[in-house]
Design a protein around this motif. Structure first.
Motif, short mmCIF file in Angstrom:
data_model
loop_
_atom_site.label_atom_id
_atom_site.label_comp_id
_atom_site.label_asym_id
_atom_site.label_seq_id
_atom_site.Cartn_x
_atom_site.Cartn_y
_atom_site.Cartn_z
N GLU A 186 0.69 -1.07 -0.16
CA GLU A 186 -0.13 0.00 -0.01
C GLU A 186 0.93 1.26 0.14
OE1 GLU A 186 -4.23 -1.21 2.35
OE2 GLU A 186 -2.60 -0.19 3.46
N TRP A 187 0.49 2.26 -0.93
CA TRP A 187 1.01 3.64 -0.69
C TRP A 187 0.10 4.68 -1.19
CZ3 TRP A 187 1.64 0.64 -4.86
CH2 TRP A 187 1.71 1.28 -6.07
N LEU A 188 0.43 5.76 -0.98
CA LEU A 188 -0.41 6.97 -1.37
C LEU A 188 -0.08 7.51 -2.99
CD1 LEU A 188 -2.63 8.43 -0.01
CD2 LEU A 188 -0.94 10.43 0.74
N VAL A 189 -1.18 7.72 -3.67
CA VAL A 189 -0.66 8.38 -4.97
C VAL A 189 -1.51 9.26 -5.32
CG1 VAL A 189 -0.05 6.08 -5.67
CG2 VAL A 189 -2.25 6.51 -6.24
N PRO A 190 -1.12 10.21 -5.98
CA PRO A 190 -2.09 11.37 -6.42
C PRO A 190 -3.35 10.93 -7.41
CG PRO A 190 0.07 11.94 -7.01
CD PRO A 190 0.16 10.42 -6.51
N ASP A 191 -4.34 11.53 -7.46
CA ASP A 191 -5.50 11.01 -8.44
C ASP A 191 -4.87 10.65 -9.74
OD1 ASP A 191 -6.73 11.40 -6.05
OD2 ASP A 191 -8.52 12.29 -7.11
N SER A 192 -4.13 11.53 -10.25
CA SER A 192 -3.64 11.55 -11.69
C SER A 192 -2.77 10.52 -12.01
CB SER A 192 -2.78 13.14 -12.06
OG SER A 192 -1.80 12.93 -11.08
N LYS A 193 -2.15 9.93 -10.95
CA LYS A 193 -1.39 8.53 -11.29
C LYS A 193 -2.03 7.25 -11.15
CE LYS A 193 2.68 10.76 -11.74
NZ LYS A 193 3.33 10.52 -13.12
N LEU A 194 -3.27 7.04 -10.82
CA LEU A 194 -4.02 6.01 -10.63
C LEU A 194 -4.01 5.11 -11.79
CD1 LEU A 194 -5.66 4.15 -8.80
CD2 LEU A 194 -7.76 5.49 -9.24
N ALA A 195 -4.49 5.64 -12.89
CA ALA A 195 -4.38 5.10 -14.12
C ALA A 195 -3.21 4.27 -14.68
CB ALA A 195 -5.02 5.86 -15.30
N GLU A 196 -2.03 4.94 -14.22
CA GLU A 196 -0.82 4.44 -14.79
C GLU A 196 -0.59 3.22 -13.76
OE1 GLU A 196 3.58 6.05 -13.88
OE2 GLU A 196 2.27 7.57 -14.62
N VAL A 197 -0.91 3.29 -12.26
CA VAL A 197 -0.65 2.08 -11.58
C VAL A 197 -1.48 1.19 -11.87
CG1 VAL A 197 -0.85 1.62 -9.31
CG2 VAL A 197 -0.14 3.88 -9.58
N LYS A 198 -2.64 1.38 -12.36
CA LYS A 198 -3.90 0.18 -12.63
C LYS A 198 -2.96 -0.32 -14.17
CE LYS A 198 -8.04 1.49 -10.57
NZ LYS A 198 -9.24 1.91 -10.70
N HIS A 199 -2.58 0.27 -14.73
CA HIS A 199 -1.91 -0.39 -16.04
C HIS A 199 -0.80 -1.26 -15.63
CE1 HIS A 199 -0.82 -0.62 -20.05
NE2 HIS A 199 0.50 -0.31 -19.78
N GLU A 200 0.08 -0.70 -14.52
CA GLU A 200 1.30 -1.57 -14.43
C GLU A 200 1.14 -2.71 -13.36
OE1 GLU A 200 5.27 -2.09 -14.74
OE2 GLU A 200 4.09 -0.83 -16.04
N TYR A 201 0.24 -2.58 -12.43
CA TYR A 201 0.16 -3.45 -11.31
C TYR A 201 -1.40 -3.86 -11.48
CZ TYR A 201 4.53 -1.85 -10.12
OH TYR A 201 5.93 -1.51 -10.32
N THR A 202 -1.62 -5.00 -10.45
CA THR A 202 -3.15 -5.32 -10.16
C THR A 202 -3.34 -4.68 -8.77
OG1 THR A 202 -2.66 -7.76 -11.13
CG2 THR A 202 -4.44 -7.45 -9.43
N VAL A 203 -4.39 -3.82 -8.95
CA VAL A 203 -4.74 -3.01 -7.77
C VAL A 203 -6.19 -3.84 -7.12
CG1 VAL A 203 -5.73 -0.70 -6.98
CG2 VAL A 203 -4.04 -1.02 -8.84
N SER A 204 -6.00 -4.19 -5.90
CA SER A 204 -6.85 -4.80 -5.16
C SER A 204 -8.05 -3.87 -4.60
CB SER A 204 -6.37 -5.99 -4.37
OG SER A 204 -5.81 -5.46 -3.17
N GLY A 205 -7.62 -2.66 -4.24
CA GLY A 205 -8.45 -1.81 -3.67
C GLY A 205 -7.79 -0.29 -3.56
N THR A 206 -8.71 0.62 -3.45
CA THR A 206 -8.26 2.27 -3.11
C THR A 206 -9.13 2.73 -2.19
OG1 THR A 206 -9.72 2.71 -4.81
CG2 THR A 206 -7.67 2.23 -5.76
N VAL A 207 -8.59 3.48 -1.23
CA VAL A 207 -9.25 4.34 -0.29
C VAL A 207 -9.15 5.81 -0.47
CG1 VAL A 207 -9.33 4.61 2.09
CG2 VAL A 207 -9.02 2.48 1.35
#
Length: 287
Positions: free
Chosen positions: A226-247
């Motif tokens: 888990e780590w904190l990311v800006p809203d603008s980076k979420l799509a990039e993280v989802k493209h690169e990794y399997t995201v199992s949840g966001t808060v």
């Protein structure tokens, strides 16, 4: 009671939908978990005798269900994923019709009891054509229980149910599980987590694991971050990794990622959930 699946395989053309499946199931809720195309529906069609296996066998209390299908059919309750109704019949008329087809005499009291269980007691005289999708699903749950089956198979039973109805159905399964074999097939991990004593995990037609929920968690140890990311980076993280949840947080989004290695310098390991373990074991994009 025992359902034994032994070296089961099903081939369509050149493709094996199931291969070398061996499972033993006793009283309780067994969660059948896996992504779309994993082979769950094929396995259920074979157990319910709608299809024959290419190889291997299924035994209900020692009897081969392919050679003697009536032995399992008379003790079977089944809710398929795509359950149809007659729109001009009321809920009670529809269940009475199905009871008659199944040779159940004087089923009126049983039908009233089931309509109460699925919270349709006040809608028993309404025509099914006016029911919502969730209400029709509840009728489907009721029909699967008409004969008080020893083997109950339900395919995606909580689809279309609101949260309160989903909890009601989970509690119903738990109450029923003491003296019957229940197979709960779903892709909703929370339904499995809340009800199943054992989980059979399928992926690409293969049995990946057959373990208790707590045992499955160990497969994801050290692989959840888990780590904190800006809203603008979420799509990039989802493209690169399997995201199992966001808060949502004040200063961005806390993302939960399944990965073999730290996905970011600020990422910290955290305890896995059953959904994390599911993503790990089905190859959910681990890096």
């Amino acid at each position: 009671m025992e359902l034994l699946i032994e070296d089961l395989g099903k081939q369509y053309g050149e493709t094996w939908a199931l291969k070398n499946i061996t499972l033993t199931m006793n009283s309780g809720v067994i969660g059948l978990l896996g992504p779309n195309g994993a082979g769950k529906s094929t396995l259920m069609r074979i157990i319910t005798t709608f299809q024959k296996p290419t190889e291997g066998a299924v035994y209900w209390n020692g009897t081969d269900v392919t050679e003697n299908p009536r032995t399992v059919r008379k003790e079977l309750g089944y809710l398929p994923q795509n359950f149809g109704v007659y729109p001009n019949l009321t809920a009670k008329e529809f269940l009475s019709y199905l009871a008659g087809i199944r040779g159940l005499s004087d089923a009126s009291d049983r039908i009233d009891e089931l309509l109460r269980l699925v919270n349709l007691e006040n809608d028993r005289t309404k025509r099914l054509g006016g029911f919502s999708g969730g209400m029709k699903q509840r009728v489907g749950i009721a029909q699967s229980l008409l004969s008080d089956p020893s083997l109950l198979i339900v395919d995606e039973p909580t689809v279309g149910l609101d949260p309160e109805e989903r909890v009601r159905f989970r509690n119903l399964l738990a109450d029923l599980a003491t003296d019957r074999v229940i197979i709960l097939s779903t892709h909703i991990v929370s339904d499995i987590e809340a009800t199943a004593s054992d989980i059979a995990l399928l992926s690409n037609g293969n049995l990946v694991a057959h373990e208790r929920p707590g045992e499955l968690l160990s497969h994801a140890e050290g692989s959840v971050w888990e780590w904190l990311v800006p809203d603008s980076k979420l799509a990039e993280v989802k493209h690169e990794y399997t995201v199992s949840g966001t808060v949502r947080k004040q200063d961005g989004l806390k993302v939960r990622v399944v990965a073999d290695k730290p996905p970011h310098p600020d990422a910290e390991q955290t305890e896995p959930t059953l959904e994390d373990a599911y993503l790990c074991m089905t190859g959910g994009g681990r890096k």
